[in-house]
Design a protein around this motif. Structure first.
Motif, mmCIF file in Angstrom:
data_model
loop_
_atom_site.group_PDB
_atom_site.id
_atom_site.type_symbol
_atom_site.label_atom_id
_atom_site.label_comp_id
_atom_site.label_asym_id
_atom_site.label_seq_id
_atom_site.Cartn_x
_atom_site.Cartn_y
_atom_site.Cartn_z
ATOM 1 N N ILE A 254 -10.464 5.238 -10.000
ATOM 2 C CA ILE A 254 -9.647 4.240 -10.873
ATOM 3 C C ILE A 254 -8.245 3.839 -9.854
ATOM 4 O O ILE A 254 -7.714 4.667 -9.387
ATOM 5 C CB ILE A 254 -8.970 4.997 -11.830
ATOM 6 C CG1 ILE A 254 -10.222 5.515 -13.058
ATOM 7 C CG2 ILE A 254 -8.004 4.320 -12.796
ATOM 8 C CD1 ILE A 254 -10.029 6.154 -14.072
ATOM 9 N N ASP A 255 -8.157 2.455 -10.103
ATOM 10 C CA ASP A 255 -6.957 2.201 -9.260
ATOM 11 C C ASP A 255 -5.962 1.834 -10.440
ATOM 12 O O ASP A 255 -6.118 0.988 -11.188
ATOM 13 C CB ASP A 255 -7.418 0.820 -8.498
ATOM 14 C CG ASP A 255 -6.298 0.046 -7.637
ATOM 15 O OD1 ASP A 255 -4.934 0.277 -8.026
ATOM 16 O OD2 ASP A 255 -6.415 -0.629 -6.821
ATOM 17 N N VAL A 256 -4.757 2.628 -10.261
ATOM 18 C CA VAL A 256 -3.976 2.604 -11.363
ATOM 19 C C VAL A 256 -3.004 1.131 -11.403
ATOM 20 O O VAL A 256 -2.986 0.331 -12.630
ATOM 21 C CB VAL A 256 -2.382 3.561 -10.971
ATOM 22 C CG1 VAL A 256 -1.600 3.288 -12.143
ATOM 23 C CG2 VAL A 256 -3.156 5.131 -10.941
ATOM 24 N N LYS A 257 -2.978 0.468 -10.187
ATOM 25 C CA LYS A 257 -2.449 -1.036 -10.123
ATOM 26 C C LYS A 257 -3.226 -2.039 -11.135
ATOM 27 O O LYS A 257 -2.859 -2.946 -11.544
ATOM 28 C CB LYS A 257 -2.074 -1.328 -8.701
ATOM 29 C CG LYS A 257 -0.990 -0.682 -8.096
ATOM 30 C CD LYS A 257 -0.722 -1.192 -6.797
ATOM 31 C CE LYS A 257 0.405 -0.394 -6.217
ATOM 32 N NZ LYS A 257 0.647 -0.844 -4.896
ATOM 33 N N LYS A 258 -4.480 -1.793 -10.714
ATOM 34 C CA LYS A 258 -5.515 -2.772 -11.634
ATOM 35 C C LYS A 258 -5.472 -2.370 -13.016
ATOM 36 O O LYS A 258 -5.732 -3.474 -13.745
ATOM 37 C CB LYS A 258 -7.051 -2.482 -11.228
ATOM 38 C CG LYS A 258 -7.038 -3.019 -9.565
ATOM 39 C CD LYS A 258 -8.620 -2.844 -9.069
ATOM 40 C CE LYS A 258 -8.976 -3.383 -7.724
ATOM 41 N NZ LYS A 258 -10.550 -3.201 -7.409
ATOM 42 N N VAL A 259 -5.374 -1.387 -13.573
ATOM 43 C CA VAL A 259 -5.121 -0.890 -14.832
ATOM 44 C C VAL A 259 -3.975 -1.597 -15.472
ATOM 45 O O VAL A 259 -3.957 -2.344 -16.497
ATOM 46 C CB VAL A 259 -5.211 0.495 -14.972
ATOM 47 C CG1 VAL A 259 -4.719 0.954 -16.278
ATOM 48 C CG2 VAL A 259 -6.271 1.362 -14.646
ATOM 49 N N VAL A 260 -2.907 -1.466 -14.682
ATOM 50 C CA VAL A 260 -1.778 -2.246 -15.180
ATOM 51 C C VAL A 260 -1.801 -3.690 -15.095
ATOM 52 O O VAL A 260 -1.536 -4.020 -16.169
ATOM 53 C CB VAL A 260 -0.378 -2.078 -14.075
ATOM 54 C CG1 VAL A 260 0.819 -2.836 -14.348
ATOM 55 C CG2 VAL A 260 -0.081 -0.552 -14.278
ATOM 56 N N ALA A 261 -2.458 -4.311 -14.074
ATOM 57 C CA ALA A 261 -2.832 -5.787 -14.087
ATOM 58 C C ALA A 261 -3.741 -6.136 -15.410
ATOM 59 O O ALA A 261 -3.275 -7.084 -15.903
ATOM 60 C CB ALA A 261 -3.277 -6.103 -12.744
ATOM 61 N N LYS A 262 -4.641 -5.440 -15.670
ATOM 62 C CA LYS A 262 -5.586 -5.755 -16.692
ATOM 63 C C LYS A 262 -4.831 -5.553 -18.063
ATOM 64 O O LYS A 262 -5.207 -6.686 -18.888
ATOM 65 C CB LYS A 262 -6.749 -4.833 -16.585
ATOM 66 C CG LYS A 262 -7.839 -5.213 -15.642
ATOM 67 C CD LYS A 262 -8.645 -6.245 -16.080
ATOM 68 C CE LYS A 262 -9.640 -6.823 -15.144
ATOM 69 N NZ LYS A 262 -10.512 -7.998 -15.345
ATOM 70 N N VAL A 263 -4.261 -4.602 -18.217
ATOM 71 C CA VAL A 263 -3.498 -4.190 -19.478
ATOM 72 C C VAL A 263 -2.425 -5.612 -19.596
ATOM 73 O O VAL A 263 -2.112 -5.936 -20.786
ATOM 74 C CB VAL A 263 -2.811 -3.011 -19.884
ATOM 75 C CG1 VAL A 263 -1.843 -2.953 -20.863
ATOM 76 C CG2 VAL A 263 -3.995 -1.816 -19.564
ATOM 77 N N CYS A 264 -1.648 -5.725 -18.699
ATOM 78 C CA CYS A 264 -0.800 -7.012 -18.804
ATOM 79 C C CYS A 264 -1.286 -8.318 -18.854
ATOM 80 O O CYS A 264 -0.464 -9.322 -19.501
ATOM 81 C CB CYS A 264 0.400 -6.747 -17.557
ATOM 82 S SG CYS A 264 1.413 -5.520 -17.384
ATOM 83 N N GLU A 265 -2.378 -8.435 -18.988
ATOM 84 C CA GLU A 265 -3.258 -9.624 -19.329
ATOM 85 C C GLU A 265 -3.180 -9.992 -20.934
ATOM 86 O O GLU A 265 -3.335 -11.034 -21.605
ATOM 87 C CB GLU A 265 -4.673 -9.759 -18.823
ATOM 88 C CG GLU A 265 -4.533 -10.031 -17.497
ATOM 89 C CD GLU A 265 -6.298 -9.968 -16.871
ATOM 90 O OE1 GLU A 265 -6.862 -9.977 -17.538
ATOM 91 O OE2 GLU A 265 -6.390 -10.121 -15.418
ATOM 92 N N ILE A 266 -2.924 -8.918 -21.714
ATOM 93 C CA ILE A 266 -2.836 -8.805 -23.144
ATOM 94 C C ILE A 266 -1.548 -9.648 -23.677
ATOM 95 O O ILE A 266 -0.618 -9.111 -23.138
ATOM 96 C CB ILE A 266 -2.996 -7.482 -23.839
ATOM 97 C CG1 ILE A 266 -4.334 -6.818 -23.564
ATOM 98 C CG2 ILE A 266 -2.807 -7.811 -25.227
ATOM 99 C CD1 ILE A 266 -4.607 -5.540 -23.815
ATOM 100 N N PRO A 267 -1.716 -10.640 -24.240
ATOM 101 C CA PRO A 267 -0.480 -11.462 -24.475
ATOM 102 C C PRO A 267 0.729 -10.552 -25.072
ATOM 103 O O PRO A 267 1.854 -11.089 -24.653
ATOM 104 C CB PRO A 267 -1.128 -12.439 -25.706
ATOM 105 C CG PRO A 267 -2.532 -12.612 -25.263
ATOM 106 C CD PRO A 267 -2.975 -11.388 -25.064
ATOM 107 N N ALA A 268 0.532 -9.905 -26.025
ATOM 108 C CA ALA A 268 1.716 -9.294 -26.510
ATOM 109 C C ALA A 268 2.501 -8.170 -25.584
ATOM 110 O O ALA A 268 3.518 -7.641 -25.906
ATOM 111 C CB ALA A 268 1.209 -8.415 -27.761
#
Length: 300
Positions: free
Chosen positions: A214-228
């Motif tokens: 698991i790449d933590v930075k990728k997790v952050v990037a993916k979650v931040c794609e959610i509009p809210a």
């Protein structure tokens, strides 16, 4: 369906228990045979079998404990018992393997006569016994990680016994007694390699390391794609055991939304991280314009 699962679980437990008793008998026979014959490789194979008996017992206990519910005093239940036992077993395995190597080197320069007939027959018995256990566990190993671990231990036992048999044949027909020391060192080195991998993986889980896949930075990037979502920070990702990965974080939102609206966002996050990163337990603290650090990792 529940009755079928219960029957399958009970059958798996019986197979584990049978394999434990069978391998305990093999270990005892090899230990006595190793002393009688003077074969260090037979003793090292007995050690290998004994450590795998312990592993099988752990698998059996874990299989039973996994069905117990959590309680007020044990909110996670017994999910880490197997990991803790694996760490202790791996550490002791490495220490004993090093002692075996030291003894084998001494014997290599001063070879001793060995009763190769005893070695051969006990190796054959071990191969047959471990082979039977491998066949019993093969089906369950395809659908359960715990059972697969037990299956692999039994399979490596069978391979080690084959090596001892080959050594016994060389000693009987060519009087190459030094081959006993070589095989001992080979088995011991293999035990160190396996033990180190187990020690390393169990240590990482116990120390709450982020899983290596698991790449933590990728997790952050993916979650931040959610509009809210404005920002996700103060993140912790860890494995509770081999099957359960947890994510805990603070979530900064663009708007001061209601709890009901946040539940919708949370469900999106849960589906996303489960699909992309196999994270199956999410705890989020929602925030809006809170004056705290927005760093991804913050020391608690």
């Amino acid at each position: 369906m529940a009755a079928e699962h219960k029957h399958s679980s009970s059958l798996s437990a019986k197979k584990l228990l049978f394999s434990i008793l069978l391998n305990l008998g093999i270990t005892l026979a090899q230990f006595i045979g190793g002393i009688i014959s003077g074969s260090l490789s037979l003793l090292s194979d007995a050690l290998h079998n004994f450590t795998d008996v312990i592993s099988l017992i752990i698998s059996y206990i874990a299989h039973k404990m996994a069905r117990k519910n959590a309680s007020i005093s044990r909110t996670f239940g017994y999910k880490r018992a197997e990991i803790m036992a694996a760490f202790v077993n791996a550490a002791s395995l490495i220490v004993i393997a090093i002692i075996l190597i030291k003894e084998a080197i001494g014997r290599f320069f001063e070879p001793q006569a060995i009763n190769s007939t005893v070695v051969i027959w006990l190796a054959i018995i071990a191969i047959l016994g471990n082979g039977l256990s491998v066949l019993l566990m093969k089906k369950d190993s395809q659908s359960n990680l715990n059972m697969r671990s037990a299956y692999l231990h039994l399979f490596t036992d069978m391979l080690a016994s084959i090596a001892v048999l080959i050594g016994g044949l060389f000693m009987k027909y060519y009087q190459l007694y030094w081959i006993d020391s070589i095989l001992t060192i080979m088995i011991a080195v293999y035990l160190i390699v396996v033990g180190y991998k187990l020690l390393k993986s169990s240590f990482k889980i116990l120390m709450l390391y982020t899983p290596t896949n698991i790449d933590v930075k990728k997790v952050v990037a993916k979650v931040c794609e959610i509009p809210a979502v404005k920002n996700i920070h103060h993140i912790h990702i860890w494995s509770l055991n081999e099957d359960e990965i947890h994510l805990e974080a603070h979530l900064d939102l663009h708007e001061n939304i209601s709890v009901t609206s946040f539940d919708v966002v949370l469900q999106k996050i849960e589906k996303l991280v489960n699909k992309e990163f196999n994270i199956n337990h999410v705890t989020i603290q929602p925030e809006h314009n809170k004056p705290d650090s927005k760093a991804i990792i913050i020391q608690d």
